[in-house]
Design an enzyme around this catalytic site. Structure first.
Site, PDB file in Angstrom:
ATOM      1  N   TYR A 248       9.822  71.537 -36.845  1.00  0.00           N
ATOM      2  CA  TYR A 248      10.315  72.903 -36.721  1.00  0.00           C
ATOM      3  C   TYR A 248      11.725  73.094 -37.280  1.00  0.00           C
ATOM      4  O   TYR A 248      12.206  74.218 -37.370  1.00  0.00           O
ATOM      5  CB  TYR A 248      10.243  73.363 -35.265  1.00  0.00           C
ATOM      6  CG  TYR A 248       8.844  73.788 -34.884  1.00  0.00           C
ATOM      7  CD1 TYR A 248       8.265  74.919 -35.458  1.00  0.00           C
ATOM      8  CD2 TYR A 248       8.100  73.048 -33.989  1.00  0.00           C
ATOM      9  CE1 TYR A 248       6.973  75.305 -35.145  1.00  0.00           C
ATOM     10  CE2 TYR A 248       6.804  73.422 -33.650  1.00  0.00           C
ATOM     11  CZ  TYR A 248       6.247  74.558 -34.235  1.00  0.00           C
ATOM     12  OH  TYR A 248       4.956  74.935 -33.927  1.00  0.00           O
TER      13      TYR A 248
ATOM     14  N   GLU B 286     -12.453  58.246 -21.141  1.00  0.00           N
ATOM     15  CA  GLU B 286     -12.414  58.984 -22.409  1.00  0.00           C
ATOM     16  C   GLU B 286     -11.898  60.408 -22.242  1.00  0.00           C
ATOM     17  O   GLU B 286     -10.973  60.825 -22.936  1.00  0.00           O
ATOM     18  CB  GLU B 286     -13.808  59.023 -23.037  1.00  0.00           C
ATOM     19  CG  GLU B 286     -13.847  59.848 -24.320  1.00  0.00           C
ATOM     20  CD  GLU B 286     -15.246  60.003 -24.889  1.00  0.00           C
ATOM     21  OE1 GLU B 286     -15.397  60.824 -25.818  1.00  0.00           O
ATOM     22  OE2 GLU B 286     -16.176  59.322 -24.422  1.00  0.00           O
TER      23      GLU B 286
ATOM     24  N   ASP C 255     -18.314  58.174 -23.031  1.00  0.00           N
ATOM     25  CA  ASP C 255     -19.627  58.757 -23.248  1.00  0.00           C
ATOM     26  C   ASP C 255     -20.494  57.763 -24.008  1.00  0.00           C
ATOM     27  O   ASP C 255     -19.991  56.968 -24.817  1.00  0.00           O
ATOM     28  CB  ASP C 255     -19.530  60.058 -24.052  1.00  0.00           C
ATOM     29  CG  ASP C 255     -18.963  61.209 -23.248  1.00  0.00           C
ATOM     30  OD1 ASP C 255     -18.989  61.144 -22.005  1.00  0.00           O
ATOM     31  OD2 ASP C 255     -18.488  62.182 -23.874  1.00  0.00           O
TER      32      ASP C 255
END
Length: 384
Positions: A128, A212, A265
């Protein structure tokens, strides 16, 4: 629960030998001094000035961080950057590379001032300061990683901090670098943005569970898993982990010497994330020794659990072509030869052409994950 401890001294010994064999310095094993970082930046600058003095176009040579041919595998450390290999040459007189050349010099200038003054900023702060120049935060992130690789120093030694997104909870107390006491026992705490400065770690945890996704993490928090079931530490990087989350898992492993389990998963994305925690990635192979936990074990959700638990068909998700491609790519990686059980699990996924999220266990019972699945896994084994 079976105990599996990591021989950290053995890991360090192999890493030292690897670095010596490659002709690398070993400064990235610890905290490199500010003077060394300044010196390395000055060396890069001197070469540029020397080229200009000879009326030659300055160039920067970067190791390619996207090629498997540039990494090698160590079972105890993970993916390591090799000497030699494919490099990218950024010429200041070439239209296709001059922009990146300029951005690296701009970032190097900012980093040089930060290291000299012993100040720290976030990557967003640098971005920025001149967003039009860098174009996007992702561009700056890549530039910072390139500089870290170019100078052969850990990214945190550049005094540029990455914003943290990870969360941690459980049987853990420690002191932050500024002396703040952090107690994770009965609350969720953001992963520290200065993991290397953490001291006085106190814990009676029996294991670390790396999760996860945030949704699964919050489910364990809501069920008070670390209080009612096991004294443990749970942590999530909310998907693909940020550097601070990986540093925290590594810090806990090296400090507490307790098993680290992965709860992901049962899909290619989850396996990929586990591999990043365990062995690293090719893009960050230059910093793998400070980030990887090679002893991590895959607790679940295993593809074989889908059948053994009798998950209903409507709780499963079809594999996509991209999923199959990713699985086949993972199977070709150098570390897969050490994990025949992983290969069998991935073969099951490919054969059934189905995947499952951890949340699918809710289809069996609302609290099945915490009260049955994890309890059985941790009590009787079943991880690979």
């Amino acid at each position: 629960m079976h105990k599996q401890f990591s021989d950290v001294d053995t890991v360090r010994a192999e890493l030292l030998q690897n670095l010596v064999d490659d002709g690398e310095t070993v400064t990235n094993l610890g905290s490199i001094t500010r003077l060394e970082v300044v010196s390395r930046i000055e060396e890069v600058t001197k070469k540029i000035i020397s080229s200009l003095s000879m009326e030659e176009a300055p160039v920067l040579t970067l190791k390619s961080r996207s090629r498997w041919s540039n990494v090698r595998f160590s079972k105890l450390v993970g993916l390591l950057l090799t000497m030699g290999g494919t490099v990218s040459t950024l010429r200041s007189d070439c239209p296709s590379t001059v922009m990146k050349f300029a951005l690296i010099l701009k970032a190097l200038s900012a980093i040089y001032k930060l290291v000299q003054s012993d100040s720290y900023v976030t990557k967003r702060d640098i971005y920025y300061n001149d967003p039009q120049l860098f174009g996007s935060q992702k561009t700056l992130d890549t530039i910072v990683d390139d500089i870290s690789c170019l100078l052969k120093v850990p990214r945190r030694s550049l005094h540029v901090c990455a914003s943290t997104k990870g969360l941690i909870s459980g049987d853990l107390c420690y002191l932050e670098e500024d002396g703040t006491r952090v107690d994770c026992t009965s609350t969720v705490v953001p992963v520290s943005s200065s993991v290397s400065g953490i001291i006085n770690i106190v814990s009676s945890a029996k294991f670390v569970l790396v999760i996860e996704k945030d949704a699964t993490f919050q489910r364990l928090v809501d069920d008070e898993f670390c209080i009612n079931f096991y004294p443990c530490i749970i942590i999530t990087g909310k998907g693909v982990p940020d550097v601070n989350s990986r540093l925290m898992v590594k810090k806990l492993w090296e400090t507490l010497h307790i098993p680290v389990f992965a709860l992901m998963d049962a899909d290619p994305h989850g396996i990929e994330i586990m591999c990043i925690y365990k062995y690293g990635s090719i893009s960050m192979a230059f910093e793998a020794p400070t980030l990887t936990v090679s002893s991590m074990l895959w607790l679940g959700l295993l593809p074989s659990d889908i059948e053994s638990l009798g998950l209903p068909q409507d709780a499963l998700i079809p594999l996509t072509v991209a999923d199959e491609r990713k699985l086949n790519n993972i199977k070709k990686r150098p570390y897969m030869s050490f994990h025949p059980a992983w290969e069998k699990e991935m073969e099951l996924m490919l054969r059934w052409k189905q995947k499952a999220e951890i949340e699918s266990l809710v289809s069996i019972a609302p609290h099945f994950l915490t009260r049955v699945y994890l309890h059985n896994k941790l009590s009787y084994g079943g991880w690979i």
